[in-house]
Motif scaffolding. Sequence first.
Motif, PDB file in Angstrom:
ATOM      1  N   ILE A 149       0.850  -1.190   0.000  1.00 51.17           N
ATOM      2  CA  ILE A 149       0.000   0.000   0.000  1.00 51.17           C
ATOM      3  C   ILE A 149       0.883   1.236   0.000  1.00 51.17           C
ATOM      4  O   ILE A 149       1.821   1.346   0.784  1.00 51.17           O
ATOM      5  CB  ILE A 149      -0.944   0.003   1.214  1.00 51.17           C
ATOM      6  CG1 ILE A 149      -1.967  -1.125   1.069  1.00 51.17           C
ATOM      7  CG2 ILE A 149      -1.629   1.353   1.374  1.00 51.17           C
ATOM      8  CD1 ILE A 149      -2.902  -1.272   2.248  1.00 51.17           C
ATOM      9  N   VAL A 150       0.574   2.147  -0.895  1.00 52.06           N
ATOM     10  CA  VAL A 150       1.317   3.399  -1.013  1.00 52.06           C
ATOM     11  C   VAL A 150       0.340   4.537  -0.762  1.00 52.06           C
ATOM     12  O   VAL A 150      -0.607   4.722  -1.537  1.00 52.06           O
ATOM     13  CB  VAL A 150       1.933   3.542  -2.423  1.00 52.06           C
ATOM     14  CG1 VAL A 150       2.694   4.847  -2.548  1.00 52.06           C
ATOM     15  CG2 VAL A 150       2.810   2.347  -2.741  1.00 52.06           C
ATOM     16  N   PRO A 151       0.519   5.302   0.331  1.00 52.09           N
ATOM     17  CA  PRO A 151      -0.429   6.381   0.609  1.00 52.09           C
ATOM     18  C   PRO A 151      -0.364   7.474  -0.461  1.00 52.09           C
ATOM     19  O   PRO A 151       0.706   7.829  -0.938  1.00 52.09           O
ATOM     20  CB  PRO A 151       0.004   6.919   1.963  1.00 52.09           C
ATOM     21  CG  PRO A 151       1.341   6.351   2.253  1.00 52.09           C
ATOM     22  CD  PRO A 151       1.570   5.206   1.319  1.00 52.09           C
ATOM     23  N   ASP A 152      -1.538   7.943  -0.857  1.00 52.87           N
ATOM     24  CA  ASP A 152      -1.601   9.093  -1.756  1.00 52.87           C
ATOM     25  C   ASP A 152      -1.254  10.342  -0.965  1.00 52.87           C
ATOM     26  O   ASP A 152      -1.214  10.332   0.272  1.00 52.87           O
ATOM     27  CB  ASP A 152      -3.003   9.223  -2.364  1.00 52.87           C
ATOM     28  CG  ASP A 152      -3.268   8.167  -3.422  1.00 52.87           C
ATOM     29  OD1 ASP A 152      -2.312   7.754  -4.107  1.00 52.87           O
ATOM     30  OD2 ASP A 152      -4.428   7.750  -3.550  1.00 52.87           O
ATOM     31  N   SER A 153      -1.056  11.437  -1.656  1.00 55.98           N
ATOM     32  CA  SER A 153      -0.668  12.679  -0.988  1.00 55.98           C
ATOM     33  C   SER A 153      -1.720  13.162   0.006  1.00 55.98           C
ATOM     34  O   SER A 153      -1.395  13.832   0.982  1.00 55.98           O
ATOM     35  CB  SER A 153      -0.385  13.763  -2.027  1.00 55.98           C
ATOM     36  OG  SER A 153      -1.533  13.969  -2.835  1.00 55.98           O
ATOM     37  N   ASP A 154      -2.994  12.807  -0.198  1.00 48.97           N
ATOM     38  CA  ASP A 154      -4.045  13.251   0.715  1.00 48.97           C
ATOM     39  C   ASP A 154      -4.267  12.276   1.885  1.00 48.97           C
ATOM     40  O   ASP A 154      -5.120  12.494   2.722  1.00 48.97           O
ATOM     41  CB  ASP A 154      -5.354  13.480  -0.039  1.00 48.97           C
ATOM     42  CG  ASP A 154      -5.895  12.211  -0.675  1.00 48.97           C
ATOM     43  OD1 ASP A 154      -5.085  11.293  -0.950  1.00 48.97           O
ATOM     44  OD2 ASP A 154      -7.107  12.149  -0.903  1.00 48.97           O
ATOM     45  N   GLN A 155      -3.498  11.191   1.936  1.00 54.65           N
ATOM     46  CA  GLN A 155      -3.604  10.226   3.028  1.00 54.65           C
ATOM     47  C   GLN A 155      -2.384  10.352   3.928  1.00 54.65           C
ATOM     48  O   GLN A 155      -1.256  10.356   3.463  1.00 54.65           O
ATOM     49  CB  GLN A 155      -3.695   8.792   2.492  1.00 54.65           C
ATOM     50  CG  GLN A 155      -4.930   8.524   1.672  1.00 54.65           C
ATOM     51  CD  GLN A 155      -4.855   7.173   0.978  1.00 54.65           C
ATOM     52  OE1 GLN A 155      -3.803   6.725   0.573  1.00 54.65           O
ATOM     53  NE2 GLN A 155      -6.006   6.542   0.839  1.00 54.65           N
ATOM     54  N   THR A 156      -2.631  10.434   5.216  1.00 52.57           N
ATOM     55  CA  THR A 156      -1.505  10.542   6.141  1.00 52.57           C
ATOM     56  C   THR A 156      -0.880   9.172   6.341  1.00 52.57           C
ATOM     57  O   THR A 156      -1.525   8.138   6.171  1.00 52.57           O
ATOM     58  CB  THR A 156      -1.957  11.094   7.512  1.00 52.57           C
ATOM     59  OG1 THR A 156      -2.809  10.131   8.125  1.00 52.57           O
ATOM     60  CG2 THR A 156      -2.670  12.424   7.363  1.00 52.57           C
ATOM     61  N   SER A 157       0.379   9.165   6.711  1.00 48.24           N
ATOM     62  CA  SER A 157       1.068   7.894   6.934  1.00 48.24           C
ATOM     63  C   SER A 157       0.463   7.158   8.125  1.00 48.24           C
ATOM     64  O   SER A 157       0.563   5.933   8.223  1.00 48.24           O
ATOM     65  CB  SER A 157       2.560   8.115   7.143  1.00 48.24           C
ATOM     66  OG  SER A 157       2.780   8.940   8.264  1.00 48.24           O
ATOM     67  N   ASP A 158      -0.211   7.877   9.054  1.00 43.36           N
ATOM     68  CA  ASP A 158      -0.864   7.229  10.196  1.00 43.36           C
ATOM     69  C   ASP A 158      -1.971   6.288   9.731  1.00 43.36           C
ATOM     70  O   ASP A 158      -2.167   5.222  10.298  1.00 43.36           O
ATOM     71  CB  ASP A 158      -1.470   8.266  11.143  1.00 43.36           C
ATOM     72  CG  ASP A 158      -0.419   8.981  11.972  1.00 43.36           C
ATOM     73  OD1 ASP A 158       0.721   8.485  12.013  1.00 43.36           O
ATOM     74  OD2 ASP A 158      -0.747  10.013  12.568  1.00 43.36           O
ATOM     75  N   ILE A 159      -2.698   6.684   8.698  1.00 41.84           N
ATOM     76  CA  ILE A 159      -3.796   5.848   8.188  1.00 41.84           C
ATOM     77  C   ILE A 159      -3.242   4.513   7.713  1.00 41.84           C
ATOM     78  O   ILE A 159      -3.784   3.457   8.014  1.00 41.84           O
ATOM     79  CB  ILE A 159      -4.546   6.566   7.043  1.00 41.84           C
ATOM     80  CG1 ILE A 159      -5.307   7.764   7.588  1.00 41.84           C
ATOM     81  CG2 ILE A 159      -5.485   5.614   6.325  1.00 41.84           C
ATOM     82  CD1 ILE A 159      -5.936   8.638   6.513  1.00 41.84           C
ATOM     83  N   VAL A 160      -2.143   4.544   6.991  1.00 44.07           N
ATOM     84  CA  VAL A 160      -1.554   3.330   6.452  1.00 44.07           C
ATOM     85  C   VAL A 160      -0.841   2.540   7.546  1.00 44.07           C
ATOM     86  O   VAL A 160      -0.954   1.322   7.622  1.00 44.07           O
ATOM     87  CB  VAL A 160      -0.595   3.651   5.289  1.00 44.07           C
ATOM     88  CG1 VAL A 160       0.106   2.402   4.803  1.00 44.07           C
ATOM     89  CG2 VAL A 160      -1.360   4.303   4.156  1.00 44.07           C
ATOM     90  N   SER A 161      -0.142   3.211   8.455  1.00 42.93           N
ATOM     91  CA  SER A 161       0.612   2.489   9.483  1.00 42.93           C
ATOM     92  C   SER A 161      -0.290   1.836  10.517  1.00 42.93           C
ATOM     93  O   SER A 161       0.134   0.922  11.216  1.00 42.93           O
ATOM     94  CB  SER A 161       1.610   3.426  10.170  1.00 42.93           C
ATOM     95  OG  SER A 161       0.931   4.455  10.860  1.00 42.93           O
ATOM     96  N   ASN A 162      -1.549   2.254  10.624  1.00 39.50           N
ATOM     97  CA  ASN A 162      -2.471   1.656  11.584  1.00 39.50           C
ATOM     98  C   ASN A 162      -3.271   0.488  11.003  1.00 39.50           C
ATOM     99  O   ASN A 162      -4.167  -0.030  11.667  1.00 39.50           O
ATOM    100  CB  ASN A 162      -3.435   2.714  12.136  1.00 39.50           C
ATOM    101  CG  ASN A 162      -2.731   3.676  13.072  1.00 39.50           C
ATOM    102  OD1 ASN A 162      -1.779   3.308  13.746  1.00 39.50           O
ATOM    103  ND2 ASN A 162      -3.191   4.907  13.102  1.00 39.50           N
ATOM    104  N   LEU A 163      -2.969   0.068   9.803  1.00 41.20           N
ATOM    105  CA  LEU A 163      -3.659  -1.074   9.217  1.00 41.20           C
ATOM    106  C   LEU A 163      -3.180  -2.367   9.878  1.00 41.20           C
ATOM    107  O   LEU A 163      -2.016  -2.487  10.251  1.00 41.20           O
ATOM    108  CB  LEU A 163      -3.392  -1.147   7.710  1.00 41.20           C
ATOM    109  CG  LEU A 163      -3.987  -0.033   6.874  1.00 41.20           C
ATOM    110  CD1 LEU A 163      -3.481  -0.121   5.438  1.00 41.20           C
ATOM    111  CD2 LEU A 163      -5.507  -0.085   6.913  1.00 41.20           C
ATOM    112  N   PRO A 164      -4.072  -3.351  10.014  1.00 43.35           N
ATOM    113  CA  PRO A 164      -3.643  -4.630  10.593  1.00 43.35           C
ATOM    114  C   PRO A 164      -2.683  -5.356   9.647  1.00 43.35           C
ATOM    115  O   PRO A 164      -2.765  -5.203   8.432  1.00 43.35           O
ATOM    116  CB  PRO A 164      -4.944  -5.406  10.760  1.00 43.35           C
ATOM    117  CG  PRO A 164      -5.889  -4.781   9.791  1.00 43.35           C
ATOM    118  CD  PRO A 164      -5.481  -3.341   9.656  1.00 43.35           C
TER     119      PRO A 164
END
Length: 108
Positions: free
Chosen positions: A30-45
């Motif tokens: 998963i690669v976060p888009d510019s409008d997604q914070t890295s917290d959203i991706v890092s908190n995935l199970p």
Amino acid sequence: RIYITLTDGRRFRAELQGSDDIVDIAVLKIVPDSDQTSDIVSNLPVAQLGDSDQLQVGQFVTAIGCPGGLDNTCTIGIISGLKRCPNTVGIPDKMGVLDYIQTDAAIN
């Protein structure tokens, strides 16, 4: 472009990290888009993967996937056999390519 949609409806862009046509599997990152914070991706199970070389007959296993388009399938079972040849498991066109793990986990 590759996109992943989670069961809760969130959608992420992804990059192919590797694939294997023989067993029909791909690894995506998963690669976060510019409008997604890295917290959203890092908190995935994250699923912890095991080492198939360490498996023993009788161990419990979990099968997770989307067989035949059925979303969110998860079953459990035990390892019934190791290093099964493709002909034994009913796919002779894959002869000599892989040894298979036999399990009683229903994949349906």
